[in-house]
Scaffold this motif. Structure first.
Motif, PDB file in Angstrom:
ATOM      1  N   GLY A 373       0.806  -1.341  -0.057  1.00  0.00           N
ATOM      2  CA  GLY A 373       0.017  -0.140   0.047  1.00  0.00           C
ATOM      3  C   GLY A 373       0.859   1.407   0.291  1.00  0.00           C
ATOM      4  N   THR A 374       0.087   2.170  -0.346  1.00  0.00           N
ATOM      5  CA  THR A 374       0.923   3.664  -0.431  1.00  0.00           C
ATOM      6  C   THR A 374       0.586   4.561   0.620  1.00  0.00           C
ATOM      7  N   LEU A 375       1.539   5.118   1.139  1.00  0.00           N
ATOM      8  CA  LEU A 375       1.244   6.408   2.092  1.00  0.00           C
ATOM      9  C   LEU A 375       1.720   7.813   1.459  1.00  0.00           C
ATOM     10  N   VAL A 376       1.029   8.628   1.418  1.00  0.00           N
ATOM     11  CA  VAL A 376       1.027  10.019   0.878  1.00  0.00           C
ATOM     12  C   VAL A 376       0.854  11.077   1.966  1.00  0.00           C
ATOM     13  N   SER A 434       8.807  -0.757   7.818  1.00  0.00           N
ATOM     14  CA  SER A 434       8.327  -1.131   6.621  1.00  0.00           C
ATOM     15  C   SER A 434       7.766  -0.124   5.703  1.00  0.00           C
ATOM     16  N   LEU A 435       8.091   1.310   6.003  1.00  0.00           N
ATOM     17  CA  LEU A 435       7.936   2.171   5.082  1.00  0.00           C
ATOM     18  C   LEU A 435       9.055   2.721   4.030  1.00  0.00           C
ATOM     19  N   LYS A 436       8.937   2.353   2.889  1.00  0.00           N
ATOM     20  CA  LYS A 436      10.233   2.585   1.774  1.00  0.00           C
ATOM     21  C   LYS A 436       9.907   3.875   1.187  1.00  0.00           C
ATOM     22  N   HIS A 437      11.060   4.849   1.401  1.00  0.00           N
ATOM     23  CA  HIS A 437      10.534   6.211   0.657  1.00  0.00           C
ATOM     24  C   HIS A 437      10.732   6.011  -0.902  1.00  0.00           C
ATOM     25  N   ILE A 456       6.318   3.530   0.423  1.00  0.00           N
ATOM     26  CA  ILE A 456       5.326   2.179   0.466  1.00  0.00           C
ATOM     27  C   ILE A 456       5.618   1.202   1.489  1.00  0.00           C
ATOM     28  N   LYS A 457       4.715   0.769   1.856  1.00  0.00           N
ATOM     29  CA  LYS A 457       4.825  -0.553   2.664  1.00  0.00           C
ATOM     30  C   LYS A 457       5.199  -1.832   2.283  1.00  0.00           C
ATOM     31  N   THR A 458       6.498  -2.093   2.860  1.00  0.00           N
ATOM     32  CA  THR A 458       7.181  -3.222   1.965  1.00  0.00           C
ATOM     33  C   THR A 458       6.899  -4.777   2.693  1.00  0.00           C
ATOM     34  N   ASP A 459       6.606  -4.689   4.047  1.00  0.00           N
ATOM     35  CA  ASP A 459       6.371  -5.940   4.609  1.00  0.00           C
ATOM     36  C   ASP A 459       5.589  -5.504   5.883  1.00  0.00           C
TER      37      ASP A 459
END
Length: 460
Positions: A373-376, A434-437, A456-459
């Motif tokens: 999923g995406t975090l903005v 888990s948050l990848k920039h 982006i949440k990676t795991d």
């Protein structure tokens, strides 16, 4: 699907955009309008398109849309130049090809469909842009405009009841000018001087000044980088949305945030601090097969959001609820995208110490977001420094140090009349592994700038 306009070939446009929004405009006109010859300037984008004008007017990332009348290199002028000499040089540049103005007027008329009376078109625009008003209010505006037209006709000896085709043949094309002048040229010619030079030249072509109901408004941008002349194609900026009753975040920025989230059909999109719901409404207008959920703890903001949802007719796809960002009533990994404009600035100064609360808010956003999923996030530059500290797992300073020296220049002293969450300042930041920039963009929000972050949440 792109619809071709009735106009022959491509038409050259330019649009204004907030600082940092230019790339969003470039992407949108390329994707939606199949635009060609796209050129990006600071605060403006030029492009050519054969799309129907109704589609061009639906652009979401731009502030104002113009028909490009003329584009020239900057007028090189010494700050000590004689004003008369500067005016002569300006006239030579702007009126080098008088036929250009005749051609531009014809193109503008085709785009606007100008064969009906211009006052009638203004009434139609009012009805479209203010469709939430009653018919009685619209009729009052119609009568007021008709009364003003009668006064104008009597002042100029015109017969407003004559057939339209007769009036078109006898009344010259009318215009008014607005000018924005900066740089070296502004030291020897003011915006008023530029308007006078251009206005006098157009009157020599048989055009007529009309400050109230001009057929064409001409906007001039002069600076050290370019000379642009255009005519706005809408009465109101495109950034003024007809489907939003109460505004919150600037609609163009809200739209850009939704674009960064890459929303797909079937997504559940969350704004945990939704305010008036602007971001979700912009996203819902663009993505018809997704669902949207907004939280807020301010009852006044929730009322605005609910009214906006009803006004935009999104009741089946968007819901707003009262909930805290640090304890959201959602299962873990249940949301596909999170978009949020975190409160900052004087407007929100009395709410809470956002710098102190940010670690727990981020931890909760990460919890409800699914893998992939995406975090903005939209943050102030100061809060962006706090975000960087959190995601690099650095320990915060002790409370006394924090209040005295701040963090990266951020004063974390509790705002007068409020207290930070008990014990929060003394605890280490929650781990956010888990948050990848993905990207960070700087945008103008008016008197201040904001930083737009995507993760982006990676795991899990």
């Amino acid at each position: 699907m792109l619809q071709k306009g009735n106009e022959e070939g491509f038409i050259r446009y330019f649009c204004s955009a907030g600082y940092g929004m230019e790339q969003f405009v470039v992407d949108e006109v390329t994707r939606k309008l199949e635009a060609q010859d796209v050129e990006q300037l600071q605060g403006k984008v030029l492009f050519s398109s054969s799309a129907n004008i109704s589609q061009v007017k639906q652009l979401k990332s731009v502030e104002r849309l113009f028909l490009l009348l003329k584009r020239d290199p900057p007028l090189k002028m010494s700050s000590h130049a004689n004003p008369a000499r500067a005016a002569s040089a300006l006239k030579s540049t702007l009126m080098a090809d008088p036929q250009l103005w005749t051609s531009a007027a014809m193109t503008w008329k085709r785009l606007q469909g100008v064969h009906a009376d211009r006052k009638e078109r203004l009434v139609e625009e009012l009805m479209k842009e203010e469709d939430h008003e009653s018919e009685v209010q619209i009729m009052k505006k119609r009568r007021r405009m008709a009364f003003e037209d009668e006064l104008t006709a009597s002042e100029h000896g015109c017969d407003e009841t004559a057939p339209q085709e007769n009036r078109d043949s006898s009344v010259p094309f009318s215009f008014r000018i607005s000018c924005k002048c900066s740089g070296a040229l502004s030291r020897c010619l003011s915006a008023q001087d530029v308007s006078k030079v251009l206005g006098a030249s157009l009157k020599q072509l048989g055009w007529k000044v009309d400050l109230r109901y001009p057929q064409m408004e001409i906007t001039v941008y002069l600076n050290d980088d370019h000379c642009l002349l255009g005519s706005p194609l809408t009465r109101l900026p495109l950034a003024n949305r007809s489907y939003i009753q109460t505004t919150g975040l600037r609609s163009t920025v809200a739209w850009a945030m939704a674009q960064l989230a890459h929303i797909q059909a079937g997504f559940l999109v969350l704004d945990p601090m939704c305010g008036a719901g602007t971001i979700l409404i912009e996203a819902a207008q663009e993505h018809k097969l997704a669902c949207f959920l907004g939280f807020d703890i301010d009852d006044g903001q929730l009322k605005k959001a609910s009214d906006n949802v009803e006004f935009a007719k999104l009741g089946g796809r968007m819901h707003v609820l009262r909930a805290s960002t640090t304890a959201m009533p959602l299962p873990s990994a249940s949301v596909d995208a999170v978009v949020c404009d975190l409160p900052f600035g004087r407007k929100f100064g009395s709410k809470s110490d956002m710098a102190a609360s940010l670690p727990l808010i981020l931890a909760e956003m990460e919890r409800v977001l699914r893998v992939g999923g995406t975090l903005v996030l939209l943050l102030s530059p100061q809060l962006s420094c706090v975000l960087k500290r959190i995601l690099t797992h650095k320990e915060p300073a002790q409370p006394d140090q924090e209040r005295q020296h701040g963090s990266h220049g951020i004063m974390s002293t509790p705002i007068q009349g409020t207290e930070p969450p008990v014990g929060l300042m003394c605890k280490p930041y929650p781990p956010l592994h888990s948050l990848k920039h993905e990207t960070t963009l700087r945008l103008s929000l008016g008197i201040i700038d904001g930083l737009l972050h995507k993760y982006i949440k990676t795991d899990s």
